[in-house]
Design a protein around this motif. Structure first.
Motif, PDB file in Angstrom:
ATOM      1  N   LEU A  72     -10.285 -13.194 -10.013  1.00 29.14           N
ATOM      2  CA  LEU A  72     -11.500 -13.009 -10.801  1.00 29.14           C
ATOM      3  C   LEU A  72     -12.165 -11.668 -10.560  1.00 29.14           C
ATOM      4  O   LEU A  72     -12.976 -11.215 -11.376  1.00 29.14           O
ATOM      5  N   PHE A  73     -11.825 -11.001  -9.445  1.00 27.36           N
ATOM      6  CA  PHE A  73     -12.443  -9.713  -9.118  1.00 27.36           C
ATOM      7  C   PHE A  73     -11.520  -8.538  -9.444  1.00 27.36           C
ATOM      8  O   PHE A  73     -11.834  -7.397  -9.123  1.00 27.36           O
ATOM      9  N   GLY A  74     -10.375  -8.826 -10.072  1.00 33.13           N
ATOM     10  CA  GLY A  74      -9.455  -7.771 -10.472  1.00 33.13           C
ATOM     11  C   GLY A  74      -8.472  -7.351  -9.392  1.00 33.13           C
ATOM     12  O   GLY A  74      -7.756  -6.364  -9.562  1.00 33.13           O
ATOM     13  N   ASN A  75      -8.425  -8.080  -8.286  1.00 31.23           N
ATOM     14  CA  ASN A  75      -7.497  -7.735  -7.204  1.00 31.23           C
ATOM     15  C   ASN A  75      -6.089  -8.228  -7.517  1.00 31.23           C
ATOM     16  O   ASN A  75      -5.914  -9.289  -8.134  1.00 31.23           O
ATOM     17  N   TRP A  76      -5.098  -7.481  -7.074  1.00 29.05           N
ATOM     18  CA  TRP A  76      -3.707  -7.914  -7.197  1.00 29.05           C
ATOM     19  C   TRP A  76      -3.401  -8.911  -6.094  1.00 29.05           C
ATOM     20  O   TRP A  76      -3.594  -8.616  -4.910  1.00 29.05           O
ATOM     21  N   CYS A  77      -2.921 -10.090  -6.456  1.00 24.05           N
ATOM     22  CA  CYS A  77      -2.647 -11.147  -5.488  1.00 24.05           C
ATOM     23  C   CYS A  77      -1.247 -11.724  -5.735  1.00 24.05           C
ATOM     24  O   CYS A  77      -0.643 -11.483  -6.770  1.00 24.05           O
ATOM     25  N   SER A  78      -0.774 -12.482  -4.755  1.00 19.44           N
ATOM     26  CA  SER A  78       0.554 -13.090  -4.838  1.00 19.44           C
ATOM     27  C   SER A  78       0.476 -14.557  -4.434  1.00 19.44           C
ATOM     28  O   SER A  78      -0.389 -14.961  -3.661  1.00 19.44           O
ATOM     29  N   ARG A  79       1.424 -15.334  -4.975  1.00 19.83           N
ATOM     30  CA  ARG A  79       1.569 -16.747  -4.601  1.00 19.83           C
ATOM     31  C   ARG A  79       2.976 -16.963  -4.078  1.00 19.83           C
ATOM     32  O   ARG A  79       3.956 -16.490  -4.673  1.00 19.83           O
ATOM     33  N   ILE A  80       3.070 -17.686  -2.981  1.00 21.68           N
ATOM     34  CA  ILE A  80       4.372 -18.043  -2.431  1.00 21.68           C
ATOM     35  C   ILE A  80       4.307 -19.461  -1.888  1.00 21.68           C
ATOM     36  O   ILE A  80       3.224 -20.039  -1.731  1.00 21.68           O
ATOM     37  N   VAL A  81       5.468 -20.009  -1.622  1.00 24.16           N
ATOM     38  CA  VAL A  81       5.574 -21.230  -0.810  1.00 24.16           C
ATOM     39  C   VAL A  81       6.400 -20.854   0.403  1.00 24.16           C
ATOM     40  O   VAL A  81       7.609 -20.587   0.290  1.00 24.16           O
ATOM     41  N   ALA A  82       5.744 -20.773   1.555  1.00 25.64           N
ATOM     42  CA  ALA A  82       6.453 -20.423   2.785  1.00 25.64           C
ATOM     43  C   ALA A  82       7.383 -21.571   3.161  1.00 25.64           C
ATOM     44  O   ALA A  82       6.975 -22.736   3.158  1.00 25.64           O
ATOM     45  N   PRO A  83       8.626 -21.268   3.483  1.00 22.78           N
ATOM     46  CA  PRO A  83       9.552 -22.338   3.883  1.00 22.78           C
ATOM     47  C   PRO A  83       9.214 -22.856   5.278  1.00 22.78           C
ATOM     48  O   PRO A  83       8.511 -22.192   6.052  1.00 22.78           O
ATOM     49  N   ALA A  84       9.717 -24.018   5.598  1.00 19.70           N
ATOM     50  CA  ALA A  84       9.574 -24.519   6.968  1.00 19.70           C
ATOM     51  C   ALA A  84      10.301 -23.564   7.916  1.00 19.70           C
ATOM     52  O   ALA A  84      11.392 -23.092   7.621  1.00 19.70           O
ATOM     53  N   GLY A  85       9.652 -23.268   9.034  1.00 16.57           N
ATOM     54  CA  GLY A  85      10.237 -22.340   9.999  1.00 16.57           C
ATOM     55  C   GLY A  85       9.555 -20.993   9.968  1.00 16.57           C
ATOM     56  O   GLY A  85       8.367 -20.880   9.663  1.00 16.57           O
ATOM     57  N   ARG A  86      10.317 -19.958  10.264  1.00 14.61           N
ATOM     58  CA  ARG A  86       9.773 -18.605  10.419  1.00 14.61           C
ATOM     59  C   ARG A  86       9.715 -17.892   9.069  1.00 14.61           C
ATOM     60  O   ARG A  86      10.648 -17.957   8.277  1.00 14.61           O
ATOM     61  N   LEU A  87       8.596 -17.190   8.823  1.00 18.00           N
ATOM     62  CA  LEU A  87       8.445 -16.357   7.634  1.00 18.00           C
ATOM     63  C   LEU A  87       7.798 -15.041   8.035  1.00 18.00           C
ATOM     64  O   LEU A  87       6.756 -15.035   8.710  1.00 18.00           O
ATOM     65  N   VAL A  88       8.399 -13.927   7.621  1.00 15.79           N
ATOM     66  CA  VAL A  88       7.834 -12.604   7.869  1.00 15.79           C
ATOM     67  C   VAL A  88       7.457 -11.980   6.532  1.00 15.79           C
ATOM     68  O   VAL A  88       8.259 -11.974   5.586  1.00 15.79           O
ATOM     69  N   LEU A  89       6.226 -11.472   6.441  1.00 15.21           N
ATOM     70  CA  LEU A  89       5.727 -10.735   5.276  1.00 15.21           C
ATOM     71  C   LEU A  89       5.613  -9.276   5.671  1.00 15.21           C
ATOM     72  O   LEU A  89       5.086  -8.959   6.747  1.00 15.21           O
ATOM     73  N   ARG A  90       6.063  -8.358   4.791  1.00 13.78           N
ATOM     74  CA  ARG A  90       6.052  -6.941   5.157  1.00 13.78           C
ATOM     75  C   ARG A  90       5.894  -6.060   3.929  1.00 13.78           C
ATOM     76  O   ARG A  90       6.432  -6.357   2.865  1.00 13.78           O
ATOM     77  N   THR A  91       5.125  -4.990   4.080  1.00 15.06           N
ATOM     78  CA  THR A  91       5.123  -3.891   3.118  1.00 15.06           C
ATOM     79  C   THR A  91       5.133  -2.585   3.907  1.00 15.06           C
ATOM     80  O   THR A  91       4.731  -2.542   5.073  1.00 15.06           O
ATOM     81  N   ASP A  92       5.565  -1.510   3.245  1.00 17.22           N
ATOM     82  CA  ASP A  92       5.592  -0.193   3.889  1.00 17.22           C
ATOM     83  C   ASP A  92       5.495   0.853   2.780  1.00 17.22           C
ATOM     84  O   ASP A  92       6.482   1.134   2.094  1.00 17.22           O
ATOM     85  N   ALA A  93       4.309   1.395   2.563  1.00 10.46           N
ATOM     86  CA  ALA A  93       4.037   2.270   1.429  1.00 10.46           C
ATOM     87  C   ALA A  93       3.704   3.684   1.876  1.00 10.46           C
ATOM     88  O   ALA A  93       3.276   3.912   3.014  1.00 10.46           O
ATOM     89  N   LEU A  94       3.897   4.629   0.950  1.00  9.07           N
ATOM     90  CA  LEU A  94       3.415   5.996   1.112  1.00  9.07           C
ATOM     91  C   LEU A  94       2.341   6.239   0.066  1.00  9.07           C
ATOM     92  O   LEU A  94       2.555   5.963  -1.127  1.00  9.07           O
ATOM     93  N   VAL A  95       1.189   6.751   0.505  1.00  4.39           N
ATOM     94  CA  VAL A  95       0.036   6.919  -0.372  1.00  4.39           C
ATOM     95  C   VAL A  95      -0.496   8.345  -0.267  1.00  4.39           C
ATOM     96  O   VAL A  95      -0.738   8.839   0.847  1.00  4.39           O
ATOM     97  N   ASN A  96      -0.673   8.997  -1.402  1.00  2.00           N
ATOM     98  CA  ASN A  96      -1.355  10.291  -1.421  1.00  2.00           C
ATOM     99  C   ASN A  96      -2.860  10.074  -1.420  1.00  2.00           C
ATOM    100  O   ASN A  96      -3.360   9.107  -2.018  1.00  2.00           O
ATOM    101  N   ASP A  97      -3.571  10.976  -0.765  1.00  2.00           N
ATOM    102  CA  ASP A  97      -5.023  10.855  -0.661  1.00  2.00           C
ATOM    103  C   ASP A  97      -5.653  12.235  -0.811  1.00  2.00           C
ATOM    104  O   ASP A  97      -5.029  13.250  -0.484  1.00  2.00           O
ATOM    105  N   SER A  98      -6.873  12.266  -1.305  1.00  2.00           N
ATOM    106  CA  SER A  98      -7.569  13.546  -1.480  1.00  2.00           C
ATOM    107  C   SER A  98      -7.829  14.243  -0.149  1.00  2.00           C
ATOM    108  O   SER A  98      -8.007  15.463  -0.106  1.00  2.00           O
ATOM    109  N   GLY A  99      -7.879  13.468   0.951  1.00  2.00           N
ATOM    110  CA  GLY A  99      -8.212  14.047   2.240  1.00  2.00           C
ATOM    111  C   GLY A  99      -9.688  14.346   2.395  1.00  2.00           C
ATOM    112  O   GLY A  99     -10.106  14.945   3.390  1.00  2.00           O
ATOM    113  N   LEU A 100     -10.489  13.904   1.421  1.00  2.00           N
ATOM    114  CA  LEU A 100     -11.932  14.129   1.478  1.00  2.00           C
ATOM    115  C   LEU A 100     -12.625  12.928   2.115  1.00  2.00           C
ATOM    116  O   LEU A 100     -12.195  11.783   1.927  1.00  2.00           O
ATOM    117  N   PRO A 101     -13.709  13.152   2.823  1.00  2.00           N
ATOM    118  CA  PRO A 101     -14.434  12.032   3.413  1.00  2.00           C
ATOM    119  C   PRO A 101     -15.192  11.243   2.354  1.00  2.00           C
ATOM    120  O   PRO A 101     -15.322  11.676   1.199  1.00  2.00           O
TER     121      PRO A 101
END
Length: 289
Positions: A72-101
């Motif tokens: 409802l707030f415009g955020n990107w979200c995901s739905r999953i069903v974690a299986p029984a046992g171990r589950l690892v969630l991971r992302t690894d992104a490169l982001v450009n930034d203005s470098g300004l405070p």
């Protein structure tokens, strides 16, 4: 014919190039005794989509189906069903930034409630972690006779920064703004919740933000890396970033989600028994190659 090729250093009045690139991501491990539905707010906000050099694609181990939606707030979200046992969630992104405070605009005035856009009105109301009814009298006693506009929000940040003692060992996921005010301790989300509640009490719309905030171009801050919580206040005709925890403009803030408070932007919402086994976050400046 003369060809004029500008190169860095040719123009003594050239504005320095402040741009930077960051590697941001996380690895979260759960153990679930049974298949467990989960809602995830773990993606970088769509307002930063054009800055993504390598997108923050959510990867799971073991591989499971993922469906995406906008909340409802415009955020990107995901739905999953974690299986029984171990589950690892991971992302690894490169982001450009203005470098300004973060922008600082001390001349910006407070917008009267009757002139606020309708989209901002919900951020004047009390919410799960921001009890405006309990804090209203305190807010008006503390800030009612002071300046308005930007200076009022900054006064609130100063007050909260002094009021709360930071410590990871103070973390409690159920702590509210009222409890943070009375206990005088907490983590970044507690600073944000108290500041948000006080702003709303003073008729200033304020909303909670979560995202990455590494130690970019500052001395390293002791302690484990984590996601950060800050807030935005509506002044003049736009939203401005404020951070009562650090209480100084910072570089390299990467927004993930916004909402009324942390309840709306929970990183994971789980619907069943589970154990969080491991939680690692990174947000580091890297070469612009």
């Amino acid at each position: 014919m003369t060809n004029l090729n500008n190169t860095p250093g040719d123009n003594p009045h050239r504005t320095p190039d402040t741009r930077l690139r960051m590697r941001v991501g996380f690895e979260i491990e759960y153990e679930c005794p049974n298949p467990t539905p989960m809602l995830l707010s773990l993606n970088i906000h769509h307002s930063r989509a054009s800055d993504l050099v390598r997108p923050d694609i959510l990867v799971t181990s073991p591989a499971i189906p993922i469906s995406a939606y906008r909340d409802l707030f415009g955020n990107w979200c995901s739905r999953i069903v974690a299986p029984a046992g171990r589950l690892v969630l991971r992302t690894d992104a490169l982001v450009n930034d203005s470098g300004l405070p973060d922008v600082v605009a001390p001349w910006v005035e407070q917008t009267p409630v009757e002139y606020l856009p309708e989209s901002a009105l919900v951020y004047l109301l009390g919410s799960r972690y921001c009890e405006t009814d309990l804090l209203s009298n305190i807010a008006w006693q503390q800030f009612g006779a002071g300046p308005t506009g930007w200076a009022r929000v900054q006064a609130i940040c100063d007050f909260v920064h002094q009021r709360i003692e930071f410590g990871y060992h103070h973390a409690r996921r159920t702590r509210t703004a009222w409890e943070a005010f009375n206990e005088g301790r907490g983590v970044c989300r507690d600073y944000a919740h108290l500041a948000i509640a006080l702003c709303r009490c003073m008729n200033i719309p304020a909303r909670y933000c979560t995202g990455y905030l590494g130690d970019i171009r500052i001395a390293p801050i002791p302690g484990p890396m984590d996601f950060a919580g800050w807030f935005e206040a509506y002044l003049g005709d736009r939203w401005y970033t404020f951070d009562a925890r650090n209480n100084t403009p910072r570089i390299g803030r990467v927004l993930m989600a916004r909402g009324r408070d942390a309840c709306d932007v929970a990183l994971t919402s789980t619907f069943g028994l589970n154990t969080l086994q491991r939680f690692t976050v990174w947000a580091d400046e890297v070469a612009m190659g």
